[in-house]
Motif scaffolding. Structure first.
Motif, PDB file in Angstrom:
ATOM      1  N   VAL A 128      51.900  24.746  25.708  1.00  0.00           N
ATOM      2  CA  VAL A 128      50.545  25.996  25.917  1.00  0.00           C
ATOM      3  C   VAL A 128      50.126  26.798  26.129  1.00  0.00           C
ATOM      4  CG1 VAL A 128      47.828  25.196  26.108  1.00  0.00           C
ATOM      5  CG2 VAL A 128      49.424  23.382  24.974  1.00  0.00           C
ATOM      6  N   LEU A 129      49.844  27.691  25.797  1.00  0.00           N
ATOM      7  CA  LEU A 129      49.315  29.038  26.759  1.00  0.00           C
ATOM      8  C   LEU A 129      48.198  29.606  26.779  1.00  0.00           C
ATOM      9  CD1 LEU A 129      51.390  31.443  28.326  1.00  0.00           C
ATOM     10  CD2 LEU A 129      50.918  32.961  26.231  1.00  0.00           C
ATOM     11  N   VAL A 130      47.057  29.670  27.555  1.00  0.00           N
ATOM     12  CA  VAL A 130      46.190  29.821  27.796  1.00  0.00           C
ATOM     13  C   VAL A 130      46.167  31.905  28.105  1.00  0.00           C
ATOM     14  CG1 VAL A 130      43.678  29.891  28.584  1.00  0.00           C
ATOM     15  CG2 VAL A 130      45.484  28.232  28.597  1.00  0.00           C
ATOM     16  N   ASP A 131      46.108  32.687  27.042  1.00  0.00           N
ATOM     17  CA  ASP A 131      46.190  33.369  27.851  1.00  0.00           C
ATOM     18  C   ASP A 131      45.111  34.963  27.647  1.00  0.00           C
ATOM     19  OD1 ASP A 131      45.609  34.492  24.872  1.00  0.00           O
ATOM     20  OD2 ASP A 131      46.962  35.527  23.666  1.00  0.00           O
ATOM     21  N   GLY A 132      45.812  35.992  27.899  1.00  0.00           N
ATOM     22  CA  GLY A 132      44.880  37.536  28.188  1.00  0.00           C
ATOM     23  C   GLY A 132      44.144  37.307  29.512  1.00  0.00           C
ATOM     24  N   ARG A 133      43.241  38.626  30.010  1.00  0.00           N
ATOM     25  CA  ARG A 133      42.829  38.988  31.141  1.00  0.00           C
ATOM     26  C   ARG A 133      41.252  38.431  31.100  1.00  0.00           C
ATOM     27  NH1 ARG A 133      43.498  44.107  34.050  1.00  0.00           N
ATOM     28  NH2 ARG A 133      41.594  44.333  33.291  1.00  0.00           N
ATOM     29  N   PHE A 134      41.058  38.234  32.226  1.00  0.00           N
ATOM     30  CA  PHE A 134      39.289  37.332  32.446  1.00  0.00           C
ATOM     31  C   PHE A 134      38.749  38.296  31.755  1.00  0.00           C
ATOM     32  CE2 PHE A 134      35.507  36.816  35.333  1.00  0.00           C
ATOM     33  CZ  PHE A 134      35.312  36.402  34.444  1.00  0.00           C
ATOM     34  N   GLU A 135      37.488  38.243  30.740  1.00  0.00           N
ATOM     35  CA  GLU A 135      37.155  39.815  30.853  1.00  0.00           C
ATOM     36  C   GLU A 135      34.932  39.245  30.913  1.00  0.00           C
ATOM     37  OE1 GLU A 135      37.869  42.635  30.030  1.00  0.00           O
ATOM     38  OE2 GLU A 135      40.118  42.022  29.301  1.00  0.00           O
ATOM     39  N   GLN A 136      35.208  40.068  32.028  1.00  0.00           N
ATOM     40  CA  GLN A 136      33.406  39.571  32.448  1.00  0.00           C
ATOM     41  C   GLN A 136      32.548  39.422  31.465  1.00  0.00           C
ATOM     42  OE1 GLN A 136      32.796  41.959  36.122  1.00  0.00           O
ATOM     43  NE2 GLN A 136      31.814  39.945  37.093  1.00  0.00           N
ATOM     44  N   ASP A 137      32.530  40.440  30.669  1.00  0.00           N
ATOM     45  CA  ASP A 137      31.242  40.893  29.531  1.00  0.00           C
ATOM     46  C   ASP A 137      31.975  39.835  28.464  1.00  0.00           C
ATOM     47  OD1 ASP A 137      33.550  41.578  27.918  1.00  0.00           O
ATOM     48  OD2 ASP A 137      33.177  43.332  27.575  1.00  0.00           O
TER      49      ASP A 137
END
Ligand code: SF4
Length: 170
Positions: A128-137
């Motif tokens: 399982v991959l949890v992908d992507g940057r943390f986006e504050q908005d």
């Protein structure tokens, strides 16, 4: 650093918030995404943390018979993909599943899996991959196992088989 060490921010022997079931969490040191609002900026420095012996980590995992799996978080484990590929392979031999958090998108990893050292071997050992940057908005405290709505919880083997992103059914 010799072949059997990996640079980490730390270990959490038991967690229920970093994936399904009781999990051992391995926190990678080093991240180049620098997401505004990141909860762990101390993990960004590639010279921070300290080296850990990977076989000692595996032995720690083996000693807990009630673990469902192991989660790699960070920092970004994709930056030390060869090391984490080794850990993932050993963990899967124990019958445990592997979750991995990364600031890269699944599509970016697929496009670069043969040009970035260790990426293909690592991805092929992730369940399982949890992908992507943390986006504050896009932050949402109600989301399970992810911090912002852009991040996806991806069933990696199913996605590789079908050649399209397949989300994990929680
Ligand atoms: S990818 Fe994760 S560790 Fe890296 S800056 Fe973003 S939130 Fe922080």
């Amino acid at each position: 650093m010799n072949d059997k060490t990996v640079r980490l921010a730390g270990l959490t022997p038991e967690s229920v918030v970093d994936g399904l079931g009781l999990r051992f969490v391995i926190w990678a040191q080093g991240c180049r995404h620098r997401c505004p609002g990141c909860h762990s900026p101390f993990t960004w420095d590639f010279a921070g943390g300290r080296p850990y012996d990977m076989d000692e980590i595996i032995n720690q995992v083996k000693r807990n018979p009630v673990l469902k799996g192991v989660t790699f978080s960070g920092g970004d484990p994709m930056e030390q993909a060869g090391k984490f590929a080794y850990l993932a392979g050993e963990i899967k031999k124990l019958g445990l599943d592997v979750w991995c958090y990364t600031g890269y998108t699944f599509e970016h990893i697929l496009q670069n899996m043969d040009s970035r050292a260790g990426w293909r071997g690592f991805l092929e050992n992730i369940d399982v991959l949890v992908d992507g940057r943390f986006e504050q908005d896009q932050r949402d405290l109600n989301l399970a196992f992810r911090g912002s709505r852009n991040q996806r919880i991806i069933d990696v083997p199913a996605s590789l088989r079908s050649n399209r992103v397949t989300l994990l059914q929680l």
